[in-house]
Write an enzyme that holds these catalytic residues in place. Structure first.
Site, PDB file in Angstrom:
ATOM      1  N   ARG A  80      22.112  33.940 -56.571  1.00 57.41           N
ATOM      2  CA  ARG A  80      21.597  32.915 -55.313  1.00 57.41           C
ATOM      3  C   ARG A  80      21.895  33.287 -54.077  1.00 57.41           C
ATOM      4  NH1 ARG A  80      22.361  30.827 -60.314  1.00 57.41           N
ATOM      5  NH2 ARG A  80      20.624  29.159 -61.109  1.00 57.41           N
ATOM      6  N   HIS A 105      17.172  34.917 -57.243  1.00 65.64           N
ATOM      7  CA  HIS A 105      16.217  36.190 -57.789  1.00 65.64           C
ATOM      8  C   HIS A 105      15.338  36.512 -56.946  1.00 65.64           C
ATOM      9  CE1 HIS A 105      19.235  35.902 -61.089  1.00 65.64           C
ATOM     10  NE2 HIS A 105      18.105  35.288 -61.801  1.00 65.64           N
ATOM     11  N   HIS A 179      17.490  41.758 -65.770  1.00 60.68           N
ATOM     12  CA  HIS A 179      17.675  40.724 -66.318  1.00 60.68           C
ATOM     13  C   HIS A 179      17.469  40.776 -67.742  1.00 60.68           C
ATOM     14  CE1 HIS A 179      18.718  36.378 -66.614  1.00 60.68           C
ATOM     15  NE2 HIS A 179      18.780  36.246 -65.288  1.00 60.68           N
ATOM     16  N   GLU A 313      24.207  41.753 -66.271  1.00 61.78           N
ATOM     17  CA  GLU A 313      23.281  42.144 -65.247  1.00 61.78           C
ATOM     18  C   GLU A 313      24.291  42.773 -64.103  1.00 61.78           C
ATOM     19  OE1 GLU A 313      21.142  38.293 -63.740  1.00 61.78           O
ATOM     20  OE2 GLU A 313      22.196  37.678 -65.561  1.00 61.78           O
TER      21      GLU A 313
HETATM   22  C1  G6D Z   1      19.752  29.908 -64.607  1.00 65.92           C
HETATM   23  O1  G6D Z   1      21.970  29.893 -63.612  1.00 65.92           O
HETATM   24  C2  G6D Z   1      20.933  30.629 -64.211  1.00 65.92           C
HETATM   25  C3  G6D Z   1      20.835  32.108 -63.854  1.00 65.92           C
HETATM   26  O2  G6D Z   1      22.056  32.794 -63.630  1.00 65.92           O
HETATM   27  C4  G6D Z   1      19.819  32.966 -64.563  1.00 65.92           C
HETATM   28  O3  G6D Z   1      19.616  34.113 -64.134  1.00 65.92           O
HETATM   29  C5  G6D Z   1      18.578  31.919 -64.746  1.00 65.92           C
HETATM   30  O4  G6D Z   1      18.757  30.943 -65.519  1.00 65.92           O
HETATM   31  C6  G6D Z   1      17.486  32.863 -65.618  1.00 65.92           C
HETATM   32  O5  G6D Z   1      19.242  29.670 -63.408  1.00 65.92           O
END
Ligand code: G6D
Length: 348
Positions: A80, A105, A179, A313
């Site tokens: 974020r 992301h 991911h 990650e």
């Molecule tokens: C949620 O907070 C998590 C993130 O870290 C993750 O990458 C995402 O789900 C897939 O937002």
């Protein structure tokens, strides 16, 4: 080594191809040109039983509609960015936001939502897929035209080696990751709570509301975040730690010790005997333990349950551009970005 290719689906009237790299030990890796998404990693357990040790949705339609990020190339910036805002060279930027007013992301059309071009190469001891993409200036609010490459290489030593390289024509930000979610049981109906994790890490980043980094790094010794000795994930994920409860599990960055550490992480599962050994030149690793049921789509016919998998990650610390001491994710025209992460698969 063997390489096969097949049509996986169509995206915006263009064919999405799935490539599968297979070595002579029964290990294979499959990935598609949409989002450079890893769709399967098949490895043998201690009895030679081969199964998929990753999470993914089966259909391209579900990937596009629900964007679960499973196995995807993430960027320009993983994690974020608070309020989608940052300053660079005295200029303020407002990125496109896509989660509670932040950018998550890489934004609404991050690298995982793009159709990459791909070329494959087979050698005696390895096979690789080289994905290439141009991210145009202004996409998701970022300055600079960015040329990105990510290579997935599978070796006869059962290593999946990820190499990112990138060039930009103007100063911009770049902090990519993959991911991938591992579940070494090979059965997504079994949670990862009894997987064992060991990390070369003594500090982790704390989170505030909206899952945003606080900018603080805390000592992990003696806490739920201490994996300096092998520990079952349930001891962390189900703990009463004030940083665990709000997320209902791990969703945190761990600072990695690299000097004189041969590996940065070891994940294993006793019943299958499978083990993943991770080495990286990145400063940190975000571990997310898939903390809630995802019922908007199915995996192998089932909604993915809480703790169905965990991510490793590798990346610079999240929201680094907004937190001094979190590292440098600026990329300038005179530089070439390079990162490498290796996951080696074997059995104990
Ligand atoms: C949620 O907070 C998590 C993130 O870290 C993750 O990458 C995402 O789900 C897939 O937002």
């Amino acid at each position: 080594m063997q390489i096969t290719a097949k049509t996986f689906g169509m995206f915006q009237n263009q064919e999405v191809t799935e490539y599968t790299l297979t070595n002579t030990n029964g290990v294979s890796l499959s990935a598609i040109t949409y989002g450079a998404i890893v769709t399967k990693i098949m490895t043998p357990d201690k009895n030679g039983q081969i199964a998929d040790i990753t999470l993914n949705v089966e259909s391209l339609e579900d990937m596009v509609a629900h964007r679960p990020f499973y196995g995807a190339a993430i960027g320009r910036v993983a994690g974020r960015i608070t309020d989608g805002q940052f300053e660079l060279d005295g200029q303020s930027y407002q990125l496109d936001v896509n989660e509670k007013g932040n950018q998550l992301h890489g934004g609404p059309s991050g690298l995982d939502t793009k159709l990459w071009s791909a070329e494959t190469k087979s050698e005696d001891d390895a096979a690789s897929i080289l994905f290439t993409l141009t991210s145009l200036e202004g996409e998701n609010g970022y300055p600079g035209n960015l040329e990105v490459q990510v290579e997935y290489r599978l070796t006869e030593k059962n290593e999946w080696i990820i190499q990112y390289t990138a060039k930009t024509d103007k100063p911009t930000l770049f902090n990519p990751t993959n991911h991938i979610y591992f579940n070494l049981t090979g059965d997504i109906k079994q949670p990862i709570l009894d997987h064992t994790l060991q990390l070369a890490s003594t500090k982790y980043g704390t989170l505030a509301d909206r899952n945003l980094p606080t900018g603080k790094l805390e000592d992990s010794k003696g806490t739920a975040f201490d994996f300096s000795e092998p520990k079952r994930l349930r001891e962390a994920v189900l703990s009463d730690d004030s940083q665990i409860k709000p997320a209902s599990g791990l969703d945190h960055p761990f600072v990695l010790d690299q000097k004189d550490q041969p590996v940065q992480a070891i994940l294993s599962e006793i019943n299958s005997g499978r083990r993943v050994t991770m080495t990286t030149n990145e400063e940190s690793v975000v571990i997310f333990t898939h903390n809630k049921v995802m019922d908007a789509y199915t995996i192998k016919g089932e909604p993915a349950q809480p703790y169905a998998g965990l991510t490793l990650e590798t990346q610079a610390l999240p929201d680094a551009i907004n937190h001094p001491g979190f590292g440098n994710i600026e990329l300038r025209p005179e530089e070439t970005y390079h990162s490498q992460t290796t996951y080696r698969f074997d059995t104990i």
